[in-house]
Write an enzyme that holds these catalytic residues in place. Structure first.
Site, PDB file in Angstrom:
ATOM      1  N   GLU A 167      71.789   4.775   3.737  1.00 15.67           N
ATOM      2  CA  GLU A 167      72.124   3.851   4.827  1.00 15.67           C
ATOM      3  C   GLU A 167      73.638   3.689   4.988  1.00 15.67           C
ATOM      4  O   GLU A 167      74.099   3.115   5.981  1.00 15.67           O
ATOM      5  CB  GLU A 167      71.505   2.481   4.553  1.00 15.67           C
ATOM      6  CG  GLU A 167      69.983   2.456   4.615  1.00 15.67           C
ATOM      7  CD  GLU A 167      69.332   3.183   3.454  1.00 15.67           C
ATOM      8  OE1 GLU A 167      68.258   3.762   3.670  1.00 15.67           O
ATOM      9  OE2 GLU A 167      69.913   3.198   2.344  1.00 15.67           O
ATOM     10  N   ASN A 252      65.845   9.735   4.276  1.00 17.97           N
ATOM     11  CA  ASN A 252      66.143   9.727   5.704  1.00 17.97           C
ATOM     12  C   ASN A 252      67.532  10.293   5.987  1.00 17.97           C
ATOM     13  O   ASN A 252      68.440  10.195   5.170  1.00 17.97           O
ATOM     14  CB  ASN A 252      66.052   8.304   6.261  1.00 17.97           C
ATOM     15  CG  ASN A 252      66.992   7.348   5.539  1.00 17.97           C
ATOM     16  OD1 ASN A 252      66.702   6.915   4.435  1.00 17.97           O
ATOM     17  ND2 ASN A 252      68.116   7.030   6.162  1.00 17.97           N
ATOM     18  N   ASP A 301      63.114   6.151   9.619  1.00 19.47           N
ATOM     19  CA  ASP A 301      63.418   5.811   8.224  1.00 19.47           C
ATOM     20  C   ASP A 301      62.183   5.962   7.344  1.00 19.47           C
ATOM     21  O   ASP A 301      61.862   5.109   6.532  1.00 19.47           O
ATOM     22  CB  ASP A 301      63.976   4.382   8.130  1.00 19.47           C
ATOM     23  CG  ASP A 301      64.477   4.046   6.727  1.00 19.47           C
ATOM     24  OD1 ASP A 301      64.846   4.976   6.003  1.00 19.47           O
ATOM     25  OD2 ASP A 301      64.467   2.860   6.363  1.00 19.47           O
TER      26      ASP A 301
END
Length: 344
Positions: A167, A252, A301
């Site tokens: 992230e 992801n 995700d």
């Protein structure tokens, strides 16, 4: 390997290299489980998510915690008496960089050592009898959004550990260190040129055929987005000793905003390889034998880090050395773990 063969031990988080998490011990059954009662309990003193189980080696249980990543050695015979406690000194500034709680997925035992992947990117080897540090090495940089939450795994003379932080624009990788002294043996990235990913497009296969095209880890991204491409490796690793292949999944792609990852603003040609993929690597060299991407250009995700379970099963009437993966995208995949061919 020897410890795994004795069911009285639980020397790694998945139980053994196959990732089945199954114990053949039969003292507890479906008939008598209702009669179990608490004999003793132990509090780690850390009130955050615990995402890994204890290890049991002989009469000793090893328990770990989320940040600050304490490790306890407990006597089973003496109902949880603390034999030693390891308390690393970590910069608490790493906590805001951890995307999803301050979790840690467990320690690993091998060669008389307990291996811990600390949140601040320190991989440490502890003496299993005393808890004293044998060696430690830095695996990443929290200033760049990198943290460690994964459970490392030992294969022969190497310990493998991944990286977290998809992230935050982290470029995923898997790294092999020598279990004796912590020396880095190889590091393989999830995105980027073939040499960084350790892919040979003429030898590495995808769906049973050579990849062919070069540097797909670059060309399937918009510009230089692959440099912050995610594909982090915070899940689970399995291993086939006969094939000498280590299997794991990548998470992801980064960034979360898919528009930034689309080439010329188009979905077509923007697979964002090799995020959301299953890798099969030679444990000695890191070279990719085969790779399979489950969710190209992931916009949801899903992550792709779930266990790759190794099982010898019958598929369509034929015996197969299989790899079975239950993915967060809602699909279950059965692949030939030798060739990477998709079977079901």
């Amino acid at each position: 390997m020897k410890l795994q063969k004795d069911p009285n031990n639980w020397a790694m988080q998945l139980g053994d290299y196959s990732g089945k998490r199954y114990s053949p011990l039969d003292q507890i059954t479906t008939q008598n489980v209702k009669n179990l009662k608490v004999d003793w309990s132990f509090s780690t003193g850390v009130l955050r998510g615990h995402e890994g189980g204890p290890l049991v080696i002989g009469d000793v249980m090893y328990v770990h915690t989320p940040f600050p990543n304490l490790v306890y050695a407990l006597s089973i015979k003496e109902k949880g008496r603390i034999l030693w406690k390891y308390e690393p000194r970590q910069d608490p500034n790493v906590i805001p960089v951890m995307c999803c709680d301050t979790v840690n997925r467990g320690v690993t035992y091998a060669d008389g050592k307990i291996f811990l992947a600390q949140a601040d990117n320190t991989l440490v080897a502890l003496d299993a009898k005393t808890g004293e540090e044998v060696w430690k090495v830095k695996n990443g940089d929290a200033g760049k959004g990198e943290t460690l939450t994964a459970n490392p795994v030992v294969v022969k003379d190497k310990i493998f550990v991944g990286i977290s932080g998809g992230e935050f624009g982290v470029r995923g990788h898997l790294t092999a260190y020598n279990i004796k002294d912590g020396k880095q043996i190889w590091r393989a990235y999830s995105t980027g040129p073939d040499k960084d990913v350790m892919i040979d497009p003429q030898k590495t296969t995808m769906l049973g055929k050579p990849i062919g095209d070069r540097d797909l880890g670059v060309s399937t991204w918009n510009g230089d987005e692959w440099k912050i491409g995610g594909g982090t490796t915070w899940g689970w690793y399995t291993y086939d000793p006969e094939l000498n292949l280590i299997y794991y999944g990548t998470g992801n792609p980064g960034t979360w905003n898919p528009a930034q990852r689309a080439k010329d603003g188009k979905r077509e040609g923007s697979d964002n390889k090799w995020s959301m993929s299953i890798f099969a690597r030679d444990a000695d060299t890191g070279a990719v034998k085969w790779v399979f991407q489950k969710t190209p250009f992931d916009e949801w995700d899903y992550d792709g880090v779930n266990e790759n379970i190794l099982a010898d099963i019958t598929v369509k009437g034929k015996p197969v050395k299989a790899l079975v993966n239950f993915d967060r995208n809602g699909f279950a995949y059965t692949l030939d773990r030798v060739t990477g061919e998709l079977l079901v």
